[in-house]
Enzyme design. Structure first.
Site, PDB file in Angstrom:
ATOM      1  N   ASN A  92       0.868  -1.233  -0.322  1.00  0.00           N
ATOM      2  CA  ASN A  92       0.115  -0.056   0.166  1.00  0.00           C
ATOM      3  C   ASN A  92       0.978   0.993  -0.172  1.00  0.00           C
ATOM      4  O   ASN A  92       0.843   1.367   1.295  1.00  0.00           O
ATOM      5  CB  ASN A  92      -0.910  -0.330   1.435  1.00  0.00           C
ATOM      6  CG  ASN A  92      -1.341   0.614   0.879  1.00  0.00           C
ATOM      7  OD1 ASN A  92      -2.115   1.858   0.568  1.00  0.00           O
ATOM      8  ND2 ASN A  92      -2.188   1.693   2.901  1.00  0.00           N
TER       9      ASN A  92
ATOM     10  N   HIS B 152      -9.624   0.782   5.700  1.00  0.00           N
ATOM     11  CA  HIS B 152      -8.365   1.131   5.966  1.00  0.00           C
ATOM     12  C   HIS B 152      -8.119   2.176   7.134  1.00  0.00           C
ATOM     13  O   HIS B 152      -9.216   2.874   7.107  1.00  0.00           O
ATOM     14  CB  HIS B 152      -7.090   1.949   4.680  1.00  0.00           C
ATOM     15  CG  HIS B 152      -5.745   1.558   5.546  1.00  0.00           C
ATOM     16  ND1 HIS B 152      -5.463   2.503   5.934  1.00  0.00           N
ATOM     17  CD2 HIS B 152      -4.805   1.203   5.329  1.00  0.00           C
ATOM     18  CE1 HIS B 152      -3.982   2.560   6.512  1.00  0.00           C
ATOM     19  NE2 HIS B 152      -3.537   1.688   5.196  1.00  0.00           N
TER      20      HIS B 152
ATOM     21  N   GLU C 222      -4.905  -5.299  10.678  1.00  0.00           N
ATOM     22  CA  GLU C 222      -4.775  -4.089  10.947  1.00  0.00           C
ATOM     23  C   GLU C 222      -4.674  -3.834  11.953  1.00  0.00           C
ATOM     24  O   GLU C 222      -5.091  -2.699  12.560  1.00  0.00           O
ATOM     25  CB  GLU C 222      -3.801  -3.900  10.296  1.00  0.00           C
ATOM     26  CG  GLU C 222      -4.312  -3.938   8.719  1.00  0.00           C
ATOM     27  CD  GLU C 222      -3.594  -2.866   7.113  1.00  0.00           C
ATOM     28  OE1 GLU C 222      -2.038  -3.593   6.875  1.00  0.00           O
ATOM     29  OE2 GLU C 222      -4.135  -1.523   7.682  1.00  0.00           O
TER      30      GLU C 222
ATOM     31  N   GLY D 210       2.487   2.056  10.488  1.00  0.00           N
ATOM     32  CA  GLY D 210       3.465   3.290  10.231  1.00  0.00           C
ATOM     33  C   GLY D 210       4.064   3.493  11.780  1.00  0.00           C
ATOM     34  O   GLY D 210       4.618   4.363  12.318  1.00  0.00           O
TER      35      GLY D 210
END
Ligand code: PEP
Length: 252
Positions: free
Chosen positions: A9, A96, A168, A174
């Site tokens: 992604n 997401h 996720e 991140g």
């Protein structure tokens, strides 16, 4: 059919030239190497150009990072599932956490996106995952169960079989803080149980459940070795050919 998938992604990164160079490098590095499906989730303006590059190579697929929940109409700046399909897109990320957080996407909208994507022949990669506070409270399985029920469990079995799920945990995206292999396996197994309760064991066994959240070349082999982890959705580490191909090579 359940398969290990690695999807990169890119989010809102790279110019067109940089993106094409990255794809070229990944294709070169993986030449002659057997691997499972590799998906590039690229920004919308690059879809057609990347589609052209991937057309000639087996095992590589194109994804969009989002689609709108309405079929068409007066939604300036938005992109429909139909448009994505018309330029050769095969997969689409739906739900997401960045879309949920920054664009306030609701479960009801996500369910509509899933429906439209399927109706237009796209394969959804449906993202779910809990924030840190929920993890710390220990209610993460229930939280993810609600996300799945609200956005996916209205589907008929034949349509559900076209979905890949990406777990996720938001606290791992991140942040450099990956879920441990135990945490990932526990949640992936719990998701499979939820799918099994709704659609039966054979559908659950066939569902690909990817892990996402600071997955990198170092931790991918251990994560992908877990019995219920079927590859990964990769953010930061998908932006460098060397890192991304190392993760692809970690597939079972
Ligand atoms: C993502 O955004 O889907 C993701 C997993 O990001 P990162 O790998 O950078 O944590």
């Amino acid at each position: 059919m359940r398969q290990q998938i690695v999807a990169g992604n890119w989010k809102m990164n790279k110019t067109l030239d940089e993106g094409l160079e990255l794809v070229k490098n990944v294709l070169e590095r993986l030449e002659q190497r057997p691997h499972g499906p590799v998906v590039f989730a690229v920004p919308h303006p690059y879809l057609q150009a990347v589609a052209k590059m991937l057309k000639v190579r087996k095992g590589f697929h194109l994804a969009a990072q989002n689609c709108h929940h309405e079929e068409k109409g007066a939604f300036t700046g938005e992109v429909s599932a139909d448009m994505l399909a018309s330029v050769g897109t095969e997969y689409v990320l739906i739900g997401h956490s960045e879309r949920r957080q920054y664009f306030k996407e609701t479960n009801e909208q996500l369910a509509r996106k899933v429906n439209l994507a399927l109706a237009k022949g796209l394969l959804p990669i449906f993202c779910c995952g809990e924030p840190l506070a929920i993890r710390e409270r220990g209610t993460h399985v229930g939280y993810v169960a609600k996300q799945l029920k609200a956005a996916l469990f209205h589907l008929h079995e034949a349509d559900f079989r076209k979905i890949a799920i990406a777990y996720e945990p938001i606290w791992a995206i991140g942040t450099g803080r990956t879920a441990s292999t135990e945490q990932a396996q526990e949640m992936h197994a719990a998701i499979r149980v939820l799918v099994s309760k709704k659609y039966g064991k054979s559908v659950a066994d066939d569902t690909s459940i990817l892990y996402g959240g600071s997955c990198n070349a170092q931790n991918a082999p251990d994560l992908f070795r877990q019995p219920d982890v079927d590859g990964g959705l990769i953010g930061g580490a998908s932006l460098k050919a060397e890192d991304f191909t190392a993760i692809v090579n970690a597939m079972k």
